[in-house]
Design a protein around this motif. Sequence first.
Motif, PDB file in Angstrom:
ATOM      1  N   CYS A  45      90.605 -67.757   3.948  1.00 28.82           N
ATOM      2  CA  CYS A  45      89.385 -67.081   3.522  1.00 28.82           C
ATOM      3  C   CYS A  45      88.156 -67.877   3.916  1.00 28.82           C
ATOM      4  O   CYS A  45      87.060 -67.589   3.459  1.00 28.82           O
ATOM      5  CB  CYS A  45      89.402 -66.857   2.011  1.00 28.82           C
ATOM      6  N   ARG A  66      81.637 -63.882   2.386  1.00 30.96           N
ATOM      7  CA  ARG A  66      82.885 -63.513   3.068  1.00 30.96           C
ATOM      8  C   ARG A  66      84.090 -64.133   2.373  1.00 30.96           C
ATOM      9  O   ARG A  66      85.129 -63.502   2.223  1.00 30.96           O
ATOM     10  CB  ARG A  66      82.827 -63.921   4.547  1.00 30.96           C
ATOM     11  N   GLN A  69      84.639 -62.149  -0.816  1.00 33.06           N
ATOM     12  CA  GLN A  69      85.227 -60.841  -0.504  1.00 33.06           C
ATOM     13  C   GLN A  69      86.694 -60.971  -0.122  1.00 33.06           C
ATOM     14  O   GLN A  69      87.518 -60.159  -0.527  1.00 33.06           O
ATOM     15  CB  GLN A  69      84.449 -60.167   0.626  1.00 33.06           C
ATOM     16  N   CYS A  70      87.018 -61.995   0.640  1.00 31.58           N
ATOM     17  CA  CYS A  70      88.414 -62.211   1.028  1.00 31.58           C
ATOM     18  C   CYS A  70      89.286 -62.448  -0.208  1.00 31.58           C
ATOM     19  O   CYS A  70      90.352 -61.856  -0.352  1.00 31.58           O
ATOM     20  CB  CYS A  70      88.492 -63.395   1.991  1.00 31.58           C
ATOM     21  N   ASN A  73      89.601 -59.341  -2.244  1.00 32.60           N
ATOM     22  CA  ASN A  73      90.563 -58.461  -1.588  1.00 32.60           C
ATOM     23  C   ASN A  73      91.980 -58.870  -1.967  1.00 32.60           C
ATOM     24  O   ASN A  73      92.815 -58.026  -2.308  1.00 32.60           O
ATOM     25  CB  ASN A  73      90.383 -58.509  -0.070  1.00 32.60           C
ATOM     26  N   GLY A  77      92.269 -56.011  -4.250  1.00 31.69           N
ATOM     27  CA  GLY A  77      92.391 -54.955  -3.253  1.00 31.69           C
ATOM     28  C   GLY A  77      91.051 -54.490  -2.704  1.00 31.69           C
ATOM     29  O   GLY A  77      90.991 -53.489  -1.991  1.00 31.69           O
ATOM     30  N   LEU A  78      89.956 -55.216  -2.997  1.00 33.14           N
ATOM     31  CA  LEU A  78      88.646 -54.860  -2.455  1.00 33.14           C
ATOM     32  C   LEU A  78      88.737 -54.789  -0.942  1.00 33.14           C
ATOM     33  O   LEU A  78      89.250 -55.678  -0.299  1.00 33.14           O
ATOM     34  CB  LEU A  78      87.593 -55.905  -2.849  1.00 33.14           C
ATOM     35  N   ARG A  79      88.224 -53.728  -0.380  1.00 30.37           N
ATOM     36  CA  ARG A  79      88.164 -53.583   1.079  1.00 30.37           C
ATOM     37  C   ARG A  79      86.711 -53.442   1.481  1.00 30.37           C
ATOM     38  O   ARG A  79      85.959 -52.684   0.869  1.00 30.37           O
ATOM     39  CB  ARG A  79      88.935 -52.340   1.546  1.00 30.37           C
ATOM     40  N   THR A  80      86.309 -54.182   2.505  1.00 30.39           N
ATOM     41  CA  THR A  80      84.945 -54.035   2.986  1.00 30.39           C
ATOM     42  C   THR A  80      84.839 -52.724   3.759  1.00 30.39           C
ATOM     43  O   THR A  80      85.812 -52.250   4.337  1.00 30.39           O
ATOM     44  CB  THR A  80      84.526 -55.214   3.875  1.00 30.39           C
ATOM     45  N   THR A  81      83.675 -52.139   3.729  1.00 28.64           N
ATOM     46  CA  THR A  81      83.451 -50.855   4.388  1.00 28.64           C
ATOM     47  C   THR A  81      82.208 -50.948   5.261  1.00 28.64           C
ATOM     48  O   THR A  81      81.489 -51.946   5.241  1.00 28.64           O
ATOM     49  CB  THR A  81      83.234 -49.739   3.346  1.00 28.64           C
ATOM     50  N   GLU A  86      81.588 -56.898   5.658  1.00 29.83           N
ATOM     51  CA  GLU A  86      81.968 -58.268   5.362  1.00 29.83           C
ATOM     52  C   GLU A  86      80.731 -59.157   5.439  1.00 29.83           C
ATOM     53  O   GLU A  86      79.915 -59.045   6.342  1.00 29.83           O
ATOM     54  CB  GLU A  86      83.010 -58.744   6.368  1.00 29.83           C
ATOM     55  N   ASP A  92      80.204 -52.532  -4.453  1.00 27.71           N
ATOM     56  CA  ASP A  92      81.675 -52.509  -4.483  1.00 27.71           C
ATOM     57  C   ASP A  92      82.239 -53.894  -4.813  1.00 27.71           C
ATOM     58  O   ASP A  92      83.173 -54.028  -5.605  1.00 27.71           O
ATOM     59  CB  ASP A  92      82.240 -52.024  -3.151  1.00 27.71           C
TER      60      ASP A  92
END
Length: 123
Positions: A45, A66, A69-70, A73, A77-81, A86, A92
């Motif tokens: 990460c 980043r 967020q990693c 995730n 389960g967070l996903r960047t959109t 990112e 979110d």
Amino acid sequence: MNSLPTRTAARAALIASLLIGGSALTAVPAAAAAADEPDITGLSCGFDNRNPPPTVQVGSTGRTVREAQCLLNFWTGLRTTEEEPEGVFGPDAASATRHFQGVRGIPVTGAVDAATWGELRHS
């Protein structure tokens, strides 16, 4: 002595493990098998090696975001959109942070602060 039954059994075990995803051939260390939660060792990460990193919140950007967020995730389960790419901490990521904080029993702020970093990094 004939080793045909032994080779046949080994082949059958190999085929069965391949059919079920190889799990029969995966050795799990006893400590890892006993752990209640996954280990983040080896998770890439991009840790910035500051302990703890600065607080990130809605509007924060950059490498530390980043990393957050990693880890979010990994744990939630967070996903960047496209709307929240990112490296940009938006609503979110804040929502995933609040969920993570609630599950971990730390103050629910939506910002990745020192207590949250400690839990995200599983320290």
